[in-house]
Structure formats: structure tokens, C-alpha cells
Design a protein around this motif. Structure first.
Motif, PDB file in Angstrom:
ATOM      1  N   SER A 310       0.869  -1.174   0.000  1.00  0.00           N
ATOM      2  CA  SER A 310       0.000   0.000   0.000  1.00  0.00           C
ATOM      3  C   SER A 310       0.906   1.225   0.000  1.00  0.00           C
ATOM      4  CB  SER A 310      -0.911   0.040   1.223  1.00  0.00           C
ATOM      5  OG  SER A 310      -1.770  -1.066   1.273  1.00  0.00           O
ATOM      6  N   ILE A 311       0.331   2.384  -0.346  1.00  0.00           N
ATOM      7  CA  ILE A 311       1.056   3.643  -0.190  1.00  0.00           C
ATOM      8  C   ILE A 311       0.700   4.211   1.177  1.00  0.00           C
ATOM      9  CG2 ILE A 311       1.306   6.017  -1.005  1.00  0.00           C
ATOM     10  CD1 ILE A 311       0.669   5.044  -3.818  1.00  0.00           C
ATOM     11  N   ASN A 312       1.720   4.494   1.975  1.00  0.00           N
ATOM     12  CA  ASN A 312       1.544   5.142   3.281  1.00  0.00           C
ATOM     13  C   ASN A 312       2.430   6.384   3.260  1.00  0.00           C
ATOM     14  OD1 ASN A 312       0.455   2.542   5.094  1.00  0.00           O
ATOM     15  ND2 ASN A 312       1.878   1.983   3.476  1.00  0.00           N
ATOM     16  N   THR A 313       1.845   7.550   3.371  1.00  0.00           N
ATOM     17  CA  THR A 313       2.669   8.754   3.270  1.00  0.00           C
ATOM     18  C   THR A 313       2.102   9.887   4.104  1.00  0.00           C
ATOM     19  OG1 THR A 313       3.773  10.236   1.689  1.00  0.00           O
ATOM     20  CG2 THR A 313       1.496   9.655   1.209  1.00  0.00           C
ATOM     21  N   VAL A 314       2.999  10.752   4.566  1.00  0.00           N
ATOM     22  CA  VAL A 314       2.635  11.976   5.286  1.00  0.00           C
ATOM     23  C   VAL A 314       3.065  13.147   4.412  1.00  0.00           C
ATOM     24  CG1 VAL A 314       2.820  13.290   7.421  1.00  0.00           C
ATOM     25  CG2 VAL A 314       3.030  10.797   7.482  1.00  0.00           C
ATOM     26  N   ILE A 315       2.129  14.049   4.141  1.00  0.00           N
ATOM     27  CA  ILE A 315       2.329  15.127   3.167  1.00  0.00           C
ATOM     28  C   ILE A 315       1.984  16.473   3.793  1.00  0.00           C
ATOM     29  CG2 ILE A 315       1.517  16.082   0.962  1.00  0.00           C
ATOM     30  CD1 ILE A 315       0.814  13.256   0.107  1.00  0.00           C
ATOM     31  N   SER A 316       2.744  17.495   3.409  1.00  0.00           N
ATOM     32  CA  SER A 316       2.428  18.865   3.784  1.00  0.00           C
ATOM     33  C   SER A 316       1.861  19.602   2.567  1.00  0.00           C
ATOM     34  CB  SER A 316       3.696  19.577   4.279  1.00  0.00           C
ATOM     35  OG  SER A 316       3.435  20.943   4.520  1.00  0.00           O
ATOM     36  N   GLY A 317       0.745  20.285   2.755  1.00  0.00           N
ATOM     37  CA  GLY A 317       0.146  21.026   1.646  1.00  0.00           C
ATOM     38  C   GLY A 317      -0.963  21.932   2.142  1.00  0.00           C
ATOM     39  N   ASP A 318      -1.532  22.722   1.233  1.00  0.00           N
ATOM     40  CA  ASP A 318      -2.635  23.597   1.625  1.00  0.00           C
ATOM     41  C   ASP A 318      -3.972  22.966   1.229  1.00  0.00           C
ATOM     42  OD1 ASP A 318      -3.098  24.207  -1.138  1.00  0.00           O
ATOM     43  OD2 ASP A 318      -1.648  25.849  -1.040  1.00  0.00           O
ATOM     44  N   ASP A 319      -5.060  23.605   1.639  1.00  0.00           N
ATOM     45  CA  ASP A 319      -6.398  23.041   1.411  1.00  0.00           C
ATOM     46  C   ASP A 319      -6.710  22.888  -0.072  1.00  0.00           C
ATOM     47  OD1 ASP A 319      -6.968  22.716   4.083  1.00  0.00           O
ATOM     48  OD2 ASP A 319      -7.940  24.674   4.290  1.00  0.00           O
ATOM     49  N   ARG A 320      -6.221  23.819  -0.882  1.00  0.00           N
ATOM     50  CA  ARG A 320      -6.457  23.727  -2.332  1.00  0.00           C
ATOM     51  C   ARG A 320      -5.795  22.483  -2.908  1.00  0.00           C
ATOM     52  NH1 ARG A 320      -3.275  24.788  -6.419  1.00  0.00           N
ATOM     53  NH2 ARG A 320      -1.723  25.640  -4.980  1.00  0.00           N
ATOM     54  N   GLN A 321      -4.567  22.218  -2.489  1.00  0.00           N
ATOM     55  CA  GLN A 321      -3.856  21.035  -2.970  1.00  0.00           C
ATOM     56  C   GLN A 321      -4.539  19.746  -2.512  1.00  0.00           C
ATOM     57  OE1 GLN A 321      -0.081  22.392  -1.256  1.00  0.00           O
ATOM     58  NE2 GLN A 321       0.865  22.273  -3.290  1.00  0.00           N
ATOM     59  N   PHE A 322      -4.962  19.711  -1.247  1.00  0.00           N
ATOM     60  CA  PHE A 322      -5.625  18.501  -0.744  1.00  0.00           C
ATOM     61  C   PHE A 322      -6.974  18.278  -1.418  1.00  0.00           C
ATOM     62  CE2 PHE A 322      -2.802  19.081   3.072  1.00  0.00           C
ATOM     63  CZ  PHE A 322      -2.061  17.925   2.845  1.00  0.00           C
ATOM     64  N   ALA A 323      -7.660  19.369  -1.776  1.00  0.00           N
ATOM     65  CA  ALA A 323      -8.936  19.229  -2.495  1.00  0.00           C
ATOM     66  C   ALA A 323      -8.693  18.590  -3.865  1.00  0.00           C
ATOM     67  CB  ALA A 323      -9.610  20.588  -2.643  1.00  0.00           C
ATOM     68  N   LYS A 324      -7.630  19.013  -4.542  1.00  0.00           N
ATOM     69  CA  LYS A 324      -7.281  18.417  -5.847  1.00  0.00           C
ATOM     70  C   LYS A 324      -6.957  16.937  -5.695  1.00  0.00           C
ATOM     71  CE  LYS A 324      -5.423  22.364  -8.438  1.00  0.00           C
ATOM     72  NZ  LYS A 324      -4.210  22.914  -9.111  1.00  0.00           N
ATOM     73  N   LEU A 325      -6.175  16.612  -4.659  1.00  0.00           N
ATOM     74  CA  LEU A 325      -5.802  15.219  -4.437  1.00  0.00           C
ATOM     75  C   LEU A 325      -7.041  14.377  -4.139  1.00  0.00           C
ATOM     76  CD1 LEU A 325      -3.689  12.983  -4.003  1.00  0.00           C
ATOM     77  CD2 LEU A 325      -3.528  13.726  -1.612  1.00  0.00           C
ATOM     78  N   LYS A 326      -7.939  14.890  -3.311  1.00  0.00           N
ATOM     79  CA  LYS A 326      -9.140  14.139  -2.956  1.00  0.00           C
ATOM     80  C   LYS A 326     -10.019  13.891  -4.179  1.00  0.00           C
ATOM     81  CE  LYS A 326     -12.720  13.851   0.593  1.00  0.00           C
ATOM     82  NZ  LYS A 326     -13.719  13.268  -0.321  1.00  0.00           N
ATOM     83  N   THR A 327     -10.145  14.880  -5.043  1.00  0.00           N
ATOM     84  CA  THR A 327     -10.928  14.707  -6.273  1.00  0.00           C
ATOM     85  C   THR A 327     -10.331  13.592  -7.130  1.00  0.00           C
ATOM     86  OG1 THR A 327     -11.603  17.028  -6.297  1.00  0.00           O
ATOM     87  CG2 THR A 327     -11.718  15.844  -8.386  1.00  0.00           C
ATOM     88  N   PHE A 328      -9.005  13.578  -7.243  1.00  0.00           N
ATOM     89  CA  PHE A 328      -8.317  12.558  -8.031  1.00  0.00           C
ATOM     90  C   PHE A 328      -8.511  11.172  -7.423  1.00  0.00           C
ATOM     91  CE2 PHE A 328      -4.349  10.077  -8.467  1.00  0.00           C
ATOM     92  CZ  PHE A 328      -4.389   9.834  -9.840  1.00  0.00           C
ATOM     93  N   LEU A 329      -8.310  11.068  -6.101  1.00  0.00           N
ATOM     94  CA  LEU A 329      -8.440   9.767  -5.443  1.00  0.00           C
ATOM     95  C   LEU A 329      -9.886   9.276  -5.453  1.00  0.00           C
ATOM     96  CD1 LEU A 329      -6.068  10.257  -2.355  1.00  0.00           C
ATOM     97  CD2 LEU A 329      -5.581   9.039  -4.493  1.00  0.00           C
ATOM     98  N   ASP A 330     -10.843  10.189  -5.302  1.00  0.00           N
ATOM     99  CA  ASP A 330     -12.256   9.795  -5.355  1.00  0.00           C
ATOM    100  C   ASP A 330     -12.610   9.195  -6.701  1.00  0.00           C
ATOM    101  OD1 ASP A 330     -12.783  10.555  -2.759  1.00  0.00           O
ATOM    102  OD2 ASP A 330     -13.636  12.510  -3.295  1.00  0.00           O
ATOM    103  N   SER A 331     -12.054   9.765  -7.774  1.00  0.00           N
ATOM    104  CA  SER A 331     -12.353   9.242  -9.110  1.00  0.00           C
ATOM    105  C   SER A 331     -11.795   7.829  -9.283  1.00  0.00           C
ATOM    106  CB  SER A 331     -11.793  10.177 -10.194  1.00  0.00           C
ATOM    107  OG  SER A 331     -10.376  10.166 -10.193  1.00  0.00           O
TER     108      SER A 331
END
Length: 391
Positions: A310-331
Motif C-alpha cells: 500500500s502507499i503510506n505517506t505523510v504530506i504537507s500542503g494547503d487546502d487547495r492542494q488537498f482538495a485536488k488530491l481528494k478529487t483525483f483519489l475519489d475518481s
């Protein structure tokens, strides 16, 4: 079967991007079938975190790694093993020559943790041959992340199968009564304060991602790593551990917690000596070049991404970046390709194994407010809803 005790030690270190490593399965080797998978896990870790014991859970997981590595150094200097930090436990892959000693020292450690932190740490093992008999794969490579850090990378669902099987056998495990415990936690440290992101607009996220298809795992993970790189930048750019935000926390309470976890008893000399070292360490890191050099190495030796199937990772970012990531992962999740858990929080925490302060130290990264343990709640809820039915 021929002696393969040095199997992991002899694997080549690949100084390439992770996404490039995932594209070349020729750089991966099957784990020998006579090796063993060992799992430690804090029982009811979610409840412990909810009761304010997240740091204790985290330190317990780190300590299980330290006690195994210290034992192996004494048993055979030629042996190297891959291990994986999970926030509320750890996973090891060990050769048959040392399996009994590793299980013995971990059993002692479980008793020690019950006595000192009142947590129930469980331990179990499974031979790799059982993984292959059940038609799962377990292939491993090494990624040289930077000049200081090399990490194992796993492809295949072998570890997930083994962990599931081992945890099913935890029920009813009773620890023996022992007066003398063989505990060696030399190198355990937990003196860093919570580490805030590099900008006020940023947050920290702990992320767990599994692919639903074992055969397409490398392809899916490569796609995800590419997207994370695109949104957040490379490992250095999204690293939540920065020199500017690393601060020691020289409180007697924090040193006392480390002391009890490490040696199990109160020793005034230990407490005062390590408090003074930590107190003056603040100025050493701020004003001395050697101190600043050590801080840099901490950022380089902080393990912020782990692939154990599995991928296990800790990331630093802002809310805009996390929103983009969540949209990608949801798809990807809606299309049935992955399952994931995400926990956003305000800071990172470190627990450390320091053999020496030059190059031999490793720092395990988690998030505050439960970190990986909290992310796994969402992840496990989705599994129960049968997004993935294998495990």
C-alpha cells in the motif's frame, strides 16, 4: 534450501525516482519463501488515541522496531531486514535463522509495554511460503531516497494477506509471566515538539492507499505518485519535516515518558542528564554548524513515504492542494481501482531511533490527532463496505 540470510542486504539500492522504480519490475526480487513476516499491533489503538494516548501508541510502535534492530545487531552483524512503521504497530520480514530470537524479544517487549504504558501490544508471524501458497505475491526492492535514507519498497499483496492472517490469530493471546525481560531500547528518543507546516496556510495529511488489483498495483501506484508529485511537488517539497520548524521540547514530562518506555523504571540520573542534554540541545542546533548539520540530516532521514503493498505517506500542503488530491483519489475509488483513507491535521510528530548522530539515525513520521491510526478508520470502514473483499 540454500542459506539466504543476507538476501535483503545484497539487494541493489536504486537511486531513481519512486515512479521510475515502480515502472521497472525487473528491479524487484521475490522474498525467499522460508523467510517470515512478523507483525506487531497495539490492540484497540483507536480507543487509546481517543483517550489521549496517541504519543504512547506511536512510541510503542517505534520501540518494537528498535528492540528488533538492537537484537539483530547482537545476533548477526551481516543480517539486514526490511521493516515498516505503521503508527500503531510495525511489520518486519526476517530470515529463518533469527525468527525465534525476534519473536522472543518482541514477546518480552509486549510485557514491558503492558507494564510501563498499559497498552496491549500483540505479536505474531507467518512464513512467506504461506503467502505464495495462497496465490499472493511479495516482491521487494530498495529505493535510495537521498544521500542518507534508503527504504524498502514492496509490490504485491503478500504483506496485507499475512497481516490479516496474523491478526486473526491474535485473539486469545496471553503473555507469559516473566520477571526478567530482555529489553534493549538503546537509541530510543522522543524529544521533538510537534512539527508545524512550513506556512500557516498549510496542513499535514496522513494517507493510506491500496490498489484493488494486485496485478495492476505498480501501474496504479505509479499514476498516484505522479499526481502527488504534480500537485505537491517532489518528496523534498512536500516533506512535513523542515529545519525551520524542528524544535526540541525539553520538558521533564516528555523525558520521563521516554525514560519509562525505554528502561521501565524511574532513574533521577537518567531524567536530569537527558533533560540537560535536551535543554542545551536547543542552543546547539541554533548556533553551531554541527548542530545545524544534524537538523538537516533529520529532515533527510525522516521516513515520510512507505510502500508495503500500500502507499503510506505523510504530506504537507494547503487546502487547495488537498482538495485536488481528494478529487483525483475519489475518481479512482469510484472506478473501483483503489481504496484510501485520509486524515488531515495541524502538525507532524517524530519518534526516533538514534544509533549515532552522524548518519545512523531514523525518524518515524506520523500526524497529530491520531495520524495513520485515524486515517485507517476511514480506510477500514470502506473495506467493511466491501470495496475490497479479499482481506
Amino acid at each position: 534450501m540454500k542459506d539466504n540470510t543476507t538476501f535483503y542486504k545484497t539487494i541493489k539500492k536504486n537511486r531513481i525516482a519512486l515512479k521510475d522504480l515502480l515502472q521497472n519490475e525487473n528491479l524487484f526480487s521475490s522474498v525467499p519463501k522460508n523467510w517470515h513476516i512478523v507483525v506487531t499491533d497495539v490492540q484497540n489503538s483507536t480507543l487509546a488515541v481517543a483517550n489521549g494516548k496517541h504519543n504512547d501508541v506511536n512510541l510503542t510502535a517505534t520501540g518494537s522496531i528498535i528492540t528488533v534492530l538492537n537484537k539483530i545487531k547482537k545476533l548477526d552483524a551481516e543480517v539486514r531486514i526490511p521493516y515498516f512503521f505503521g503508527g500503531d504497530g510495525a511489520t518486519f520480514i526476517v530470515p529463518p535463522s533469527i525468527i525465534l530470537e525476534v519473536l522472543k524479544v518482541l514477546t518480552d517487549y509486549c510485557i514491558h509495554i503492558k507494564n510501563t504504558l498499559d497498552l496491549d501490544l500483540r505479536v505474531g508471524s507467518l512464513e512467506v511460503e504461506e503467502v505464495y501458497k495462497n496465490d499472493f505475491t511479495l516482491r521487494i526492492s530498495k529505493l535510495k531516497v537521498n544521500d542518507f535514507l534508503t527504504t524498502p519498497v514492496i509490490l504485491g499483496n503478500g504483506l496485507k494477506f499475512a497481516e490479516s492472517k496474523i491478526k486473526q490469530q491474535f485473539e486469545g493471546n496471553n503473555l507469559p509471566d516473566q520477571e526478567k525481560l530482555l529489553i534493549d531500547l538503546k537509541g530510543m528518543e522522543c524529544r521533538w515538539d510537534e512539527i508545524y507546516p512550513s506556512a500557516n496556510s498549510k496542513r499535514i495529511a496522513c494517507l493510506l492507499i491500496s490498489a484493488t488489483s494486485e496485478t495492476k498495483q505498480a501501474e496504479i501506484f505509479n499514476q498516484i505518485i505522479n499526481e502527488i508529485d504534480y500537485i505537491f511537488g517532489d518528496l523534498h517539497q512536500r516533506n512535513p519535516i523542515t529545519i525551520q520548524r524542528l524544535k526540541l521540547k525539553p520538558t521533564l514530562k516528555k523525558i520521563k515518558k521516554e525514560m519509562y518506555t525505554r528502561i521501565g523504571v524511574y532513574k533521577s540520573g537518567y531524567l536530569m542528564n537527558n533533560w540537560l542534554i535536551t535543554f542545551f540541545g536547543q542552543y546547539y542546533f541554533k548556533f553551531f554548524n554541527s548542530g545545524k548539520s544534524y537538523l538537516y540530516k533529520v529532515t533527510q532521514l525522516s521516513d515520510t513515504i512507505m510502500l508495503d503493498g500500500s502507499i503510506n505517506t505523510v504530506i504537507s500542503g494547503d487546502d487547495r492542494q488537498f482538495a485536488k488530491l481528494k478529487t483525483f483519489l475519489d475518481s479512482l475509488e469510484l472506478s473501483g481501482k483503489i481504496i484510501y483513507g485520509l486524515h488531515k491535521t495541524y502538525a507532524s510528530i517524530l519518534s526516533c531511533y538514534v544509533e549515532d548522530r552522524d548518519r545512523k539515525h531514523i525518524h518515524f513520521v506520523d500526524g497529530t490527532e491520531g495520524g495513520y491510526t485515524t486515517a485507517s478508520i476511514e480506510y477500514k470502514t470502506k473495506i467493511k463496505k466491501q470495496y475490497i473483499s479479499k482481506f
